[in-house]
Design an enzyme around this catalytic site. Structure first.
Site, PDB file in Angstrom:
ATOM      1  N   SER A 220       0.843  -1.191   0.000  1.00  0.00           N
ATOM      2  CA  SER A 220       0.000   0.000   0.000  1.00  0.00           C
ATOM      3  C   SER A 220       0.878   1.241   0.000  1.00  0.00           C
ATOM      4  O   SER A 220       1.834   1.346   0.768  1.00  0.00           O
ATOM      5  CB  SER A 220      -0.944  -0.001   1.207  1.00  0.00           C
ATOM      6  OG  SER A 220      -0.214  -0.059   2.420  1.00  0.00           O
ATOM      7  N   GLY A 222      -0.516   4.558   0.039  1.00  0.00           N
ATOM      8  CA  GLY A 222      -1.326   5.720   0.388  1.00  0.00           C
ATOM      9  C   GLY A 222      -2.011   6.306  -0.824  1.00  0.00           C
ATOM     10  O   GLY A 222      -2.593   5.590  -1.653  1.00  0.00           O
ATOM     11  N   ALA A 223      -1.907   7.633  -0.969  1.00  0.00           N
ATOM     12  CA  ALA A 223      -2.571   8.321  -2.075  1.00  0.00           C
ATOM     13  C   ALA A 223      -2.015   7.914  -3.427  1.00  0.00           C
ATOM     14  O   ALA A 223      -2.639   8.176  -4.464  1.00  0.00           O
ATOM     15  CB  ALA A 223      -2.452   9.829  -1.895  1.00  0.00           C
ATOM     16  N   GLY A 225      -1.574   4.863  -4.444  1.00  0.00           N
ATOM     17  CA  GLY A 225      -2.107   3.596  -4.913  1.00  0.00           C
ATOM     18  C   GLY A 225      -1.525   2.386  -4.229  1.00  0.00           C
ATOM     19  O   GLY A 225      -1.197   2.398  -3.041  1.00  0.00           O
ATOM     20  N   GLY A 251      -5.572   1.136   5.057  1.00  0.00           N
ATOM     21  CA  GLY A 251      -4.816  -0.061   4.720  1.00  0.00           C
ATOM     22  C   GLY A 251      -5.563  -1.334   5.069  1.00  0.00           C
ATOM     23  O   GLY A 251      -5.445  -2.351   4.373  1.00  0.00           O
ATOM     24  N   ASP A 252      -6.336  -1.285   6.145  1.00  0.00           N
ATOM     25  CA  ASP A 252      -7.140  -2.444   6.533  1.00  0.00           C
ATOM     26  C   ASP A 252      -8.270  -2.668   5.536  1.00  0.00           C
ATOM     27  O   ASP A 252      -8.597  -3.812   5.205  1.00  0.00           O
ATOM     28  CB  ASP A 252      -7.707  -2.235   7.946  1.00  0.00           C
ATOM     29  CG  ASP A 252      -6.616  -1.905   8.948  1.00  0.00           C
ATOM     30  OD1 ASP A 252      -5.515  -2.475   8.837  1.00  0.00           O
ATOM     31  OD2 ASP A 252      -6.855  -1.062   9.835  1.00  0.00           O
TER      32      ASP A 252
END
Length: 316
Positions: A220, A222-223, A225, A251-252
């Site tokens: 992951s 974040g913003a 992708g 993230g979950d």
């Protein structure tokens, strides 16, 4: 059915503010209290979307009883394990531009007898599971190889294991052969010892994690992708969020979205699993606090899978 284990669950209070200014009195615009912990959040996201799941939750003290009450009210199927200490509380300060400042308590120590009881609860509940999700930080005193031990045991029984943790616990889990690991950018760097400054670094670090034992890596970013690397290939995708509210639990939601496809009729279709993961994560970012998205929040049409250009830089 997807079984989740959260050794260090929490009560998560999210406070929305105008701007974080140290040393001043800040007035909140809204506040909400949610049950928290990575495995708890994964189970909540699955529940919101009609995917069968069960959460194993150790709890203690007034905070723990409140956590169980919130989860029970939400209709989450649980196996609860009372422990001697008190469940931790976390605070997140969310600003209008989506910046979130978190203060997380370390959690309560689990004695060897309590850890054995939790492990027995997981093993008893896992007989009907397709996946076991071992996720989150470890409480004080818990051995860093606890997820590795569970992974070996479940993998031997033919149950796929997803691990989402950090530090020594993540490094110890890799040789145990988890079916999936879900590191973020910082966890990738820490686990592989290499800087992550561009998409090429992400792909290289994911390859290192696979070489160390993980079958699939869902990274992951974040913003920016997520990257998915498995036996079938490499994929990269993004999903825009017009009005970010909170990144807590995103993230979950990403992991839950992936597992919703990996445990269903699309099992083995990594491309569709990544699309679903990105859609759930983006929907989570658009919601307050650590609220998990339901079907009405998820916009699959906004997901874009893109060619991975190794030279693409990642933001600071």
């Amino acid at each position: 059915m997807i079984l989740t284990l959260t050794l260090n669950p929490s009560l998560d209070r999210t406070i929305e503010i105008g701007e974080l200014a140290r040393g001043t009195v800040i007035r909140a615009s809204t506040a909400r209290l949610d049950p928290g912990g990575k495995g708890v959040n994964v189970a909540r996201a699955l529940l919101a979307n009609g995917v069968s799941s069960c959460a194993v939750v150790p709890y203690g003290g007034d905070e723990g009883r409140q956590l169980v009450h919130l989860l029970s009210d939400a209709g989450l199927e649980m196996v609860t394990v009372p422990v001697r200490g008190s469940t931790r509380s976390n605070v997140a300060l969310a600003e209008p531009d989506g910046t979130v400042t978190k203060v997380n308590e370390p959690g309560t120590a689990l004695g060897p007898d309590e850890l054995d009881t939790v492990a027995e609860a997981v093993l008893a509940a896992a007989h009907s599971a397709d996946w076991v999700v071992a996720s989150g930080s470890l409480p004080p005193s818990v051995p860093h190889d606890v997820y590795a031990s569970l992974c070996r045991r479940f993998s031997g029984a033919g149950i796929r294991v997803a691990v989402d943790t950090s530090g020594p616990a993540l490094r110890a889990a890799l040789p145990a052969g988890p079916a999936l690991v879900k590191p973020n950018r910082e966890e990738l760097a820490e686990a592989t010892g290499m800087p992550i400054t561009c998409l090429g670094d992400v792909a290289e670090a994911a390859e290192k994690m696979r070489a160390a034992g993980a079958r699939t890596v869902l990274a992951s970013l974040g913003a920016e992708g997520a990257v998915l690397l498995g036996e079938a290939g490499l994929w990269y995708g993004r999903c825009p969020v017009d009005e970010p509210r909170s990144t807590v639990g995103a993230g979950d939601a990403l992991l839950a979205g992936y597992l919703s496809r990996a445990a269903g009729p699309d099992h083995g279709d990594d491309e569709q699993a990544l699309r679903e993961a990105l859609a759930w994560a983006a929907a989570s970012v658009g919601l307050p606090g650590s609220r998990m998205p339901g079907p009405a929040d998820i916009r699959r049409d906004r997901v874009r899978l893109l060619p991975l250009d190794p030279s693409t830089p990642l933001g600071d």
